[in-house]
Design an enzyme around this catalytic site. Structure first.
Site, PDB file in Angstrom:
ATOM      1  N   TYR A   1       0.720  -0.877   0.174  1.00 40.81           N
ATOM      2  CA  TYR A   1       0.157  -0.123   0.116  1.00 40.81           C
ATOM      3  C   TYR A   1       1.011   1.580   0.096  1.00 40.81           C
ATOM      4  O   TYR A   1       0.754   2.168  -1.100  1.00 40.81           O
ATOM      5  CB  TYR A   1      -0.835   0.100   1.419  1.00 40.81           C
ATOM      6  CG  TYR A   1      -2.289   1.420   1.200  1.00 40.81           C
ATOM      7  CD1 TYR A   1      -2.635   1.932   0.165  1.00 40.81           C
ATOM      8  CD2 TYR A   1      -1.856   1.829   2.908  1.00 40.81           C
ATOM      9  CE1 TYR A   1      -3.248   2.715   0.859  1.00 40.81           C
ATOM     10  CE2 TYR A   1      -3.087   2.292   3.126  1.00 40.81           C
ATOM     11  CZ  TYR A   1      -3.215   3.413   1.583  1.00 40.81           C
ATOM     12  OH  TYR A   1      -3.649   4.737   2.737  1.00 40.81           O
TER      13      TYR A   1
ATOM     14  N   SER B   1       6.433   3.342  13.506  1.00 36.18           N
ATOM     15  CA  SER B   1       4.850   3.793  13.687  1.00 36.18           C
ATOM     16  C   SER B   1       5.197   4.678  14.585  1.00 36.18           C
ATOM     17  O   SER B   1       5.969   4.532  16.004  1.00 36.18           O
ATOM     18  CB  SER B   1       4.687   2.296  13.486  1.00 36.18           C
ATOM     19  OG  SER B   1       3.375   2.818  14.503  1.00 36.18           O
TER      20      SER B   1
ATOM     21  N   THR C   1       3.193   3.511  17.074  1.00 32.31           N
ATOM     22  CA  THR C   1       3.133   2.891  17.880  1.00 32.31           C
ATOM     23  C   THR C   1       4.284   2.775  18.639  1.00 32.31           C
ATOM     24  O   THR C   1       4.251   1.676  20.306  1.00 32.31           O
ATOM     25  CB  THR C   1       2.735   1.462  17.613  1.00 32.31           C
ATOM     26  OG1 THR C   1       2.092   0.980  17.779  1.00 32.31           O
ATOM     27  CG2 THR C   1       3.724   0.531  16.796  1.00 32.31           C
TER      28      THR C   1
ATOM     29  N   TYR D   1       4.630  -6.920  17.303  1.00 38.86           N
ATOM     30  CA  TYR D   1       4.392  -6.178  15.911  1.00 38.86           C
ATOM     31  C   TYR D   1       4.515  -4.567  16.171  1.00 38.86           C
ATOM     32  O   TYR D   1       5.958  -4.316  15.410  1.00 38.86           O
ATOM     33  CB  TYR D   1       2.906  -5.536  15.500  1.00 38.86           C
ATOM     34  CG  TYR D   1       2.873  -4.528  14.148  1.00 38.86           C
ATOM     35  CD1 TYR D   1       4.029  -4.820  13.437  1.00 38.86           C
ATOM     36  CD2 TYR D   1       2.331  -3.073  14.751  1.00 38.86           C
ATOM     37  CE1 TYR D   1       3.392  -3.050  12.420  1.00 38.86           C
ATOM     38  CE2 TYR D   1       2.228  -2.126  14.489  1.00 38.86           C
ATOM     39  CZ  TYR D   1       3.310  -2.296  12.279  1.00 38.86           C
ATOM     40  OH  TYR D   1       3.364  -0.663  12.304  1.00 38.86           O
TER      41      TYR D   1
ATOM     42  N   LYS E   1       9.147  -2.518  15.419  1.00 39.93           N
ATOM     43  CA  LYS E   1       9.860  -1.247  14.850  1.00 39.93           C
ATOM     44  C   LYS E   1      10.008  -1.161  16.442  1.00 39.93           C
ATOM     45  O   LYS E   1      10.969   0.052  15.795  1.00 39.93           O
ATOM     46  CB  LYS E   1       8.360  -0.546  14.883  1.00 39.93           C
ATOM     47  CG  LYS E   1       7.515  -1.352  13.688  1.00 39.93           C
ATOM     48  CD  LYS E   1       7.617  -0.403  12.154  1.00 39.93           C
ATOM     49  CE  LYS E   1       6.803  -0.925  11.890  1.00 39.93           C
ATOM     50  NZ  LYS E   1       7.216  -1.351  10.448  1.00 39.93           N
TER      51      LYS E   1
ATOM     52  N   PHE F   1       1.532   7.958  10.942  1.00 40.98           N
ATOM     53  CA  PHE F   1       0.659   7.774  11.986  1.00 40.98           C
ATOM     54  C   PHE F   1      -0.310   7.091  11.255  1.00 40.98           C
ATOM     55  O   PHE F   1      -0.066   5.737  10.491  1.00 40.98           O
ATOM     56  CB  PHE F   1       0.096   9.221  12.698  1.00 40.98           C
ATOM     57  CG  PHE F   1       0.793   9.846  13.648  1.00 40.98           C
ATOM     58  CD1 PHE F   1       2.295   9.729  13.377  1.00 40.98           C
ATOM     59  CD2 PHE F   1       0.626  10.165  14.543  1.00 40.98           C
ATOM     60  CE1 PHE F   1       3.141   9.867  14.511  1.00 40.98           C
ATOM     61  CE2 PHE F   1       1.628  10.226  16.232  1.00 40.98           C
ATOM     62  CZ  PHE F   1       3.199  10.276  15.674  1.00 40.98           C
TER      63      PHE F   1
HETATM   64  C1  UD1 Z   1      -3.580   0.455  13.494  1.00 40.07           C
HETATM   65  C2  UD1 Z   1      -1.710  -0.082  14.787  1.00 40.07           C
HETATM   66  C3  UD1 Z   1      -0.675   0.060  14.745  1.00 40.07           C
HETATM   67  C4  UD1 Z   1      -0.063   0.080  12.981  1.00 40.07           C
HETATM   68  C5  UD1 Z   1      -1.774   0.570  12.543  1.00 40.07           C
HETATM   69  C6  UD1 Z   1      -1.396  -0.044  10.858  1.00 40.07           C
HETATM   70  C7  UD1 Z   1      -2.843  -0.790  17.186  1.00 40.07           C
HETATM   71  C8  UD1 Z   1      -2.691   0.188  18.794  1.00 40.07           C
HETATM   72  N1  UD1 Z   1      -2.303   0.359  15.810  1.00 40.07           N
HETATM   73  O1  UD1 Z   1      -3.559   1.977  14.630  1.00 40.07           O
HETATM   74  O2  UD1 Z   1       0.569  -0.336  15.882  1.00 40.07           O
HETATM   75  O3  UD1 Z   1       0.843   0.570  12.956  1.00 40.07           O
HETATM   76  O4  UD1 Z   1      -2.765  -0.544  12.884  1.00 40.07           O
HETATM   77  O5  UD1 Z   1      -2.068  -1.384  10.524  1.00 40.07           O
HETATM   78  O6  UD1 Z   1      -3.428  -1.358  16.828  1.00 40.07           O
HETATM   79  N2  UD1 Z   1     -11.253   1.265  14.608  1.00 40.07           N
HETATM   80  C9  UD1 Z   1     -12.746   0.768  14.761  1.00 40.07           C
HETATM   81  N3  UD1 Z   1     -13.499   0.126  13.703  1.00 40.07           N
HETATM   82  C10 UD1 Z   1     -12.631  -0.748  13.178  1.00 40.07           C
HETATM   83  C11 UD1 Z   1     -11.494  -0.376  12.643  1.00 40.07           C
HETATM   84  C12 UD1 Z   1     -10.405   0.270  13.422  1.00 40.07           C
HETATM   85  O7  UD1 Z   1     -14.058   2.087  15.675  1.00 40.07           O
HETATM   86  O8  UD1 Z   1     -13.348  -1.476  12.395  1.00 40.07           O
HETATM   87  C13 UD1 Z   1     -11.206   2.532  15.196  1.00 40.07           C
HETATM   88  C14 UD1 Z   1     -10.186   2.130  16.138  1.00 40.07           C
HETATM   89  O9  UD1 Z   1     -10.550   1.487  17.948  1.00 40.07           O
HETATM   90  C15 UD1 Z   1      -9.009   3.082  16.159  1.00 40.07           C
HETATM   91  C16 UD1 Z   1      -9.428   3.418  15.254  1.00 40.07           C
HETATM   92  O10 UD1 Z   1     -10.262   3.116  14.850  1.00 40.07           O
HETATM   93  O11 UD1 Z   1      -9.463   4.023  17.261  1.00 40.07           O
HETATM   94  C17 UD1 Z   1      -8.175   3.061  14.292  1.00 40.07           C
HETATM   95  O12 UD1 Z   1      -7.522   1.751  13.860  1.00 40.07           O
HETATM   96  P1  UD1 Z   1      -6.818   1.094  12.700  1.00 40.07           P
HETATM   97  O13 UD1 Z   1      -7.323   1.892  11.606  1.00 40.07           O
HETATM   98  O14 UD1 Z   1      -6.366  -0.036  12.945  1.00 40.07           O
HETATM   99  O15 UD1 Z   1      -5.170   1.517  13.597  1.00 40.07           O
HETATM  100  P2  UD1 Z   1      -4.260   1.489  14.553  1.00 40.07           P
HETATM  101  O16 UD1 Z   1      -5.000   0.870  15.834  1.00 40.07           O
HETATM  102  O17 UD1 Z   1      -4.741   3.870  14.936  1.00 40.07           O
END
Ligand code: UD1
Length: 340
Positions: free
Chosen positions: A12, A126, A128, A151, A155, A179
């Site tokens: 991606y 990341s 993270t 994971y 990093k 981010f």
């Molecule tokens: C996650 C990883 C991060 C990684 C990134 C890329 C964690 C804590 N972080 O980021 O290390 O670099 O993915 O793969 O796992 N959400 C929903 N519903 C969904 C999916 C997500 O509500 O179906 C919310 C999550 O709770 C979060 C936000 O959307 O608050 C973003 O989630 P996501 O896109 O998965 O990214 P991160 O968790 O920030």
């Protein structure tokens, strides 16, 4: 013409960076093992730029294959290393796979840098690594917190390995701490193609709007944020790609003030999950099915970047807002699904 090796160049972020590099006049070599992408991405890149990049299907875990690649392709001016696994949950289930995929492969590449005198290296890190921030926005001096997942740990370890190698060799490196990358190329020819059920928010939203998923689950509305949902810094993938071009230029011009630098790559703006959902509905005119469910284990409450260092030193700033990112993600999803 400078020659850049992009590992994971059909993924991606990698594919958008290949396009940006070619447009900036670099020759690009791509390595990818196609474990989480499709060979069709190569066609998408070529259609956008009219320049077919050199591609080798190669697994960086196989040391002999890596050595042979570097014997065949010389005069590499820099490496941008994306190839890695990124599913947080999977890393908890299968930590050894993550340490092998993300750390062993890095070591193989750095060994080749030493053998072939390659001194410019960009690493995909990341936000993270910061864990739950003590204050916001978060800058690069913030402490690295104990990783919640293997994971995240890969990093952190990778940044340390690169830093150690920079200390004792001619390697100059930049780690870009991403981010939350979202969106797709405006051409509609490349974008995010998650294999299986999306783990990340925006692909889940677009697949729900396209009817591939029944409804989006919002993981918690009882966080200590204004609307109760988590806050993230969503960065357009085209802006993120551009940051890599700025970073490689900086290394090639030997402008790094220390041998290993880290930069946050975000917009500097935090958006809640509910704000993303309503922005998506407003920008696309679609109505999204969603429900609020329990919190997802391991999610931080809020994180967004202080981007001053990247703005000043890399001379890079995000150009696209969240509306543009969501519109492009939706255009891409519609194209993938054959929706008019
Ligand atoms: C996650 C990883 C991060 C990684 C990134 C890329 C964690 C804590 N972080 O980021 O290390 O670099 O993915 O793969 O796992 N959400 C929903 N519903 C969904 C999916 C997500 O509500 O179906 C919310 C999550 O709770 C979060 C936000 O959307 O608050 C973003 O989630 P996501 O896109 O998965 O990214 P991160 O968790 O920030």
């Amino acid at each position: 013409m400078k020659r850049i090796l992009v590992t994971g160049g059909l993924g991606y972020i990698g594919s958008h960076t290949v396009v940006a590099l070619q447009k900036a006049g670099y020759e690009v070599l791509i390595i990818d093992n196609l474990s989480n992408t499709s060979i069709d991405v190569l066609q998408g890149i070529t259609e956008i730029t009219n320049i077919p990049p050199t591609f080798e299907r190669l697994d960086l875990r196989v040391k002999n294959d890596v050595t042979s690649f570097f014997e065949r392709y010389n005069n590499i001016d820099g490496i941008i290393h994306f190839a890695a696994s990124k599913a947080v949950g999977e890393s908890v289930e299968n930590p050894l796979l993550y340490y092998e995929n993300n750390v062993t492969t890095l070591i193989h590449l750095l060994q080749e840098c030493k053998v072939h005198g390659i001194s410019n290296f960009i690493f995909s890190s990341s936000c993270t690594v910061y864990g739950e921030p003590d204050s916001l926005p978060i800058d690069e001096e913030a402490p690295i917190k104990k990783a919640i997942s293997p994971y995240g740990n890969t990093k952190q370890i990778s940044e340390e390995i690169i830093s150690d190698v920079c200390n004792v060799s001619n390697l100059n490196a930049i780690a870009l701490r991403y981010f939350n990358p979202v969106g797709a190329h405006p051409s509609g020819l490349i974008g995010e193609l998650p294999v299986g059920i999306p783990q990340n928010l925006v692909p889940y939203i677009t697949q729900t709007a396209a009817g591939v998923r029944k409804e989006l689950s919002i993981f918690g509305n009882d966080y200590p944020t204004p609307d109760g949902s988590c806050i993230r810094d969503y960065i357009h993938v085209v802006d993120l790609a551009d940051a890599h071009v700025k970073a490689i230029e900086r290394l090639i011009r030997a402008e790094n003030s220390t041998k290993f630098r880290v930069f946050n790559v975000g917009t500097g703006m935090g958006k809640s999950v509910l704000e993303i959902v309503s922005a998506f509905e407003r920008v696309t005119g679609e109505t999204l099915n969603y429900k609020i469910v329990d919190r997802r284990p391991g999610d931080v409450v809020a994180v967004y970047a202080d981007t001053k260092k990247a703005n000043d030193e890399l001379r890079w700033k995000a150009q696209h807002d969240i509306d543009a990112a969501l519109a492009s993600a939706w255009a891409w999803e519609k194209k993938v699904r054959g929706i008019d």
